[in-house]
Design an enzyme around this catalytic site. Structure first.
Site, PDB file in Angstrom:
ATOM      1  N   ASP A  52       0.856  -1.181   0.000  1.00  0.00           N
ATOM      2  CA  ASP A  52       0.000   0.000   0.000  1.00  0.00           C
ATOM      3  C   ASP A  52       0.894   1.233   0.000  1.00  0.00           C
ATOM      4  OD1 ASP A  52      -2.484   1.455   0.264  1.00  0.00           O
ATOM      5  OD2 ASP A  52      -1.934   1.847   2.329  1.00  0.00           O
ATOM      6  N   SER A  53       0.302   2.384  -0.312  1.00  0.00           N
ATOM      7  CA  SER A  53       1.050   3.635  -0.232  1.00  0.00           C
ATOM      8  C   SER A  53       1.440   3.956   1.212  1.00  0.00           C
ATOM      9  CB  SER A  53       0.207   4.773  -0.789  1.00  0.00           C
ATOM     10  OG  SER A  53      -0.992   4.892  -0.057  1.00  0.00           O
ATOM     11  N   CYS A  73     -11.184   3.268  -1.130  1.00  0.00           N
ATOM     12  CA  CYS A  73      -9.885   3.683  -0.598  1.00  0.00           C
ATOM     13  C   CYS A  73      -9.750   2.970   0.733  1.00  0.00           C
ATOM     14  CB  CYS A  73      -9.838   5.204  -0.412  1.00  0.00           C
ATOM     15  SG  CYS A  73      -8.403   5.778   0.536  1.00  0.00           S
ATOM     16  N   THR A  74      -8.580   2.404   0.977  1.00  0.00           N
ATOM     17  CA  THR A  74      -8.434   1.535   2.157  1.00  0.00           C
ATOM     18  C   THR A  74      -8.593   2.273   3.488  1.00  0.00           C
ATOM     19  OG1 THR A  74      -6.073   1.844   1.902  1.00  0.00           O
ATOM     20  CG2 THR A  74      -6.995  -0.205   1.060  1.00  0.00           C
ATOM     21  N   HIS A  75      -8.483   3.591   3.461  1.00  0.00           N
ATOM     22  CA  HIS A  75      -8.705   4.332   4.709  1.00  0.00           C
ATOM     23  C   HIS A  75     -10.182   4.410   5.097  1.00  0.00           C
ATOM     24  CE1 HIS A  75      -4.600   5.810   4.231  1.00  0.00           C
ATOM     25  NE2 HIS A  75      -4.672   6.396   5.401  1.00  0.00           N
ATOM     26  N   CYS A 126      -3.739  -1.054  -2.238  1.00  0.00           N
ATOM     27  CA  CYS A 126      -4.022   0.363  -2.461  1.00  0.00           C
ATOM     28  C   CYS A 126      -4.919   0.513  -3.692  1.00  0.00           C
ATOM     29  CB  CYS A 126      -2.690   1.070  -2.685  1.00  0.00           C
ATOM     30  SG  CYS A 126      -2.809   2.780  -3.184  1.00  0.00           S
ATOM     31  N   ASN A 127      -6.048   1.199  -3.519  1.00  0.00           N
ATOM     32  CA  ASN A 127      -6.950   1.395  -4.648  1.00  0.00           C
ATOM     33  C   ASN A 127      -6.288   2.159  -5.791  1.00  0.00           C
ATOM     34  OD1 ASN A 127     -10.094   0.745  -4.119  1.00  0.00           O
ATOM     35  ND2 ASN A 127      -9.038   1.095  -2.202  1.00  0.00           N
ATOM     36  N   THR A 128      -5.531   3.213  -5.448  1.00  0.00           N
ATOM     37  CA  THR A 128      -4.887   4.025  -6.482  1.00  0.00           C
ATOM     38  C   THR A 128      -3.902   3.176  -7.286  1.00  0.00           C
ATOM     39  OG1 THR A 128      -5.118   5.998  -5.103  1.00  0.00           O
ATOM     40  CG2 THR A 128      -3.539   6.103  -6.911  1.00  0.00           C
ATOM     41  N   GLU A 154      -6.138  10.026   9.138  1.00  0.00           N
ATOM     42  CA  GLU A 154      -4.777   9.957   9.691  1.00  0.00           C
ATOM     43  C   GLU A 154      -4.624  10.881  10.900  1.00  0.00           C
ATOM     44  OE1 GLU A 154      -1.690   9.831   6.758  1.00  0.00           O
ATOM     45  OE2 GLU A 154      -2.461   7.882   6.139  1.00  0.00           O
ATOM     46  N   TYR A 182      -0.502   8.308  -2.582  1.00  0.00           N
ATOM     47  CA  TYR A 182      -0.484   8.087  -4.027  1.00  0.00           C
ATOM     48  C   TYR A 182      -1.673   8.780  -4.723  1.00  0.00           C
ATOM     49  CZ  TYR A 182       2.939   4.199  -3.767  1.00  0.00           C
ATOM     50  OH  TYR A 182       4.053   3.407  -3.599  1.00  0.00           O
ATOM     51  N   GLY A 183      -2.735   9.042  -3.969  1.00  0.00           N
ATOM     52  CA  GLY A 183      -4.024   9.426  -4.557  1.00  0.00           C
ATOM     53  C   GLY A 183      -4.029  10.737  -5.306  1.00  0.00           C
TER      54      GLY A 183
END
Lengths: 294, 294
Positions: free
Chosen positions: A19-20, A193-195, A82-84, A161, A51-52
């Site tokens: 992931d980023s 998005c993983t967040h 990571c989705n991006t 975050e 990365y987004g």
């Protein structure tokens, strides 16, 4: 894909997840839950996160560097958490890489298609994920008549975050992002998005009770298990206790200590240590025929 | 510092300015205003932005790569427009670099010391800038009895980049960040991140009328002019019209088009073009005696 290469893989090898940054831990967590026998090597690119907001070219270069690192760790498969990176780099990586690779977007699209009743699907994600159009593309492959409405939510990652998971500010921002999606009458929403699963409650409040929230992490782990099963690559027992190599290893490109704190708040398995590695030592160029699937 | 090397510099050479991304344009803008004869080469590290959540080691490595790129552009001086890079990398870069280098922190600290009446100074910045303690250190060199109170404001950068410059959400976040600083009775507040002057009004509302807001960009340009003057390096006339090389050149490591849009909203001089360069081709290692100041 190169089946000859795959024959060199075995069940004891770990799964690589990257992931980023920290968000991909939500995918790692699903793999741990659904496949408790598996070993995992996780890499978070904390020196270059996020990365987004970056370009396809840059995200693909970073992803290739990480894949090279994971291959050096002798992984049997790679999950791009990571989705991006899934949106931008999966097509190239999938072609080039000598081990099977899975991203989060196709699994997320599949679940959304099986959930929706009215064929109106919403997608929220980073600017990059949304502008790539990847979710729309995969959804249309499965359900050509579906209508897809995407909304970039660039403030969600910093809010998560900063720990504002339950906060009136995050509620307000979520309401704004959700407004146009709700106008379109969606009944299903992909958290692309993983967040975002970390603020699922806030997103749920803004979306309302009538909308199904899809977390691609869950389905990605399911699909990975199926893929490894079909290839006879599933680990059939837990790693021996007292093994010198821990079952879960975590690597980052910067700020190992902060990563660990955050990681321990997401994953309940106890992250003993995370190690900083020098990702710049790995090439970001396309894989050559020798190292890749050629 | 190596005076022999400096003798190779001349007044016609451009000034190099760099930042982690777009924020440093507020410093470039001050240089344009105060020194309209000067040429500028700007570099924004958009492939790795932001720096404020990264480590000293990583920020120093990135800064060295950029300094190498700027030296290749034959600059006569370098302004580190990024507070985080000034806090983390200036000490090393200053030692190693064969042209004079200025950061934004000492100028900001100086102005704050001349503004404060009660000796209680607030600093807002990224997590990295705050935890470096650089502002406190420079303030104490000038005014050992000053009391410095620092507050990291990590949500300001994403809020600015999302364009929420005048918005109730940004007001609410600013009030939270300001609360403890106000409790300490500060009368002066350094905006220790190049993005913050763009939400000066919001910060001013949260801080109240009695607090002087310091923008280090202004004083940095002043100090740079003085330094170039003392070294007889100030350009004494505008670049000739119709010159093949534009007076202001803008380079980025990613997303050149988006950079240009944002840049044109900050700088009124008209940014005709920005060019993406490959920053990975420049070494991030310390300067050797040959290339550096020896």
């Amino acid at each position: 894909m190169n089946m000859k290469r795959y024959s060199e893989l075995d069940t004891e090898m770990p799964i690589g997840v990257f992931d980023s940054g920290i968000g991909g831990l939500t995918v790692a967590r699903e793999i741990m839950r659904q496949m408790p026998n598996e070993k995992i090597v996780y890499f978070g690119d904390t020196a270059r996160v996020p990365y987004g907001s970056k370009s396809k070219e840059t995200v693909t270069r970073y992803s290739r560097q990480i894949v090279r690192f994971l291959l050096e760790q002798k992984v049997k498969a790679i999950a791009i958490a990571c989705n991006t990176a899934s949106a931008y780099a999966l097509p190239e990586i999938e072609q080039e890489c000598p081990v099977p690779v899975i991203g989060v977007i196709r699994p997320g699209a599949k679940t959304a298609c099986s959930c929706t009743k009215n064929g109106r699907i919403g997608v929220i994600g980073t600017r990059a994920t949304v502008s790539s159009g990847s979710y729309t593309e995969f959804i249309h492959q499965i359900m050509p008549e579906a209508e897809v409405f995407a909304q970039a939510c660039p403030l969600f990652v910093p809010l998560v975050e900063e720990g504002l998971w339950e906060d009136p500010v995050t509620d307000e921002i979520a309401r704004r992002y959700m407004a146009s999606l709700l106008d379109h009458g969606i009944d299903t929403l992909i958290m692309g998005c993983t967040h975002y699963p970390l603020i699922r409650k806030t997103i749920g409040r803004a979306a309302g009770d009538m909308i199904s929230l899809i977390n691609p992490a869950y389905e990605t782990a399911m699909e990975l298990r199926q893929m490894l099963g079909e290839m006879n690559l599933l680990a059939d027992h837990r790693p021996a206790l007292g093994s010198t190599v821990p079952q879960y290893r975590f690597y980052v490109s910067d700020m190992a200590e902060q990563f660990q704190q955050f990681a321990n708040s997401i994953i309940k398995y106890g992250i003993l240590a995370s190690e900083k590695i020098d990702i710049y030592n790995y090439s970001g160029k396309p894989f050559s025929a020798e190292e890749g699937a050629g």
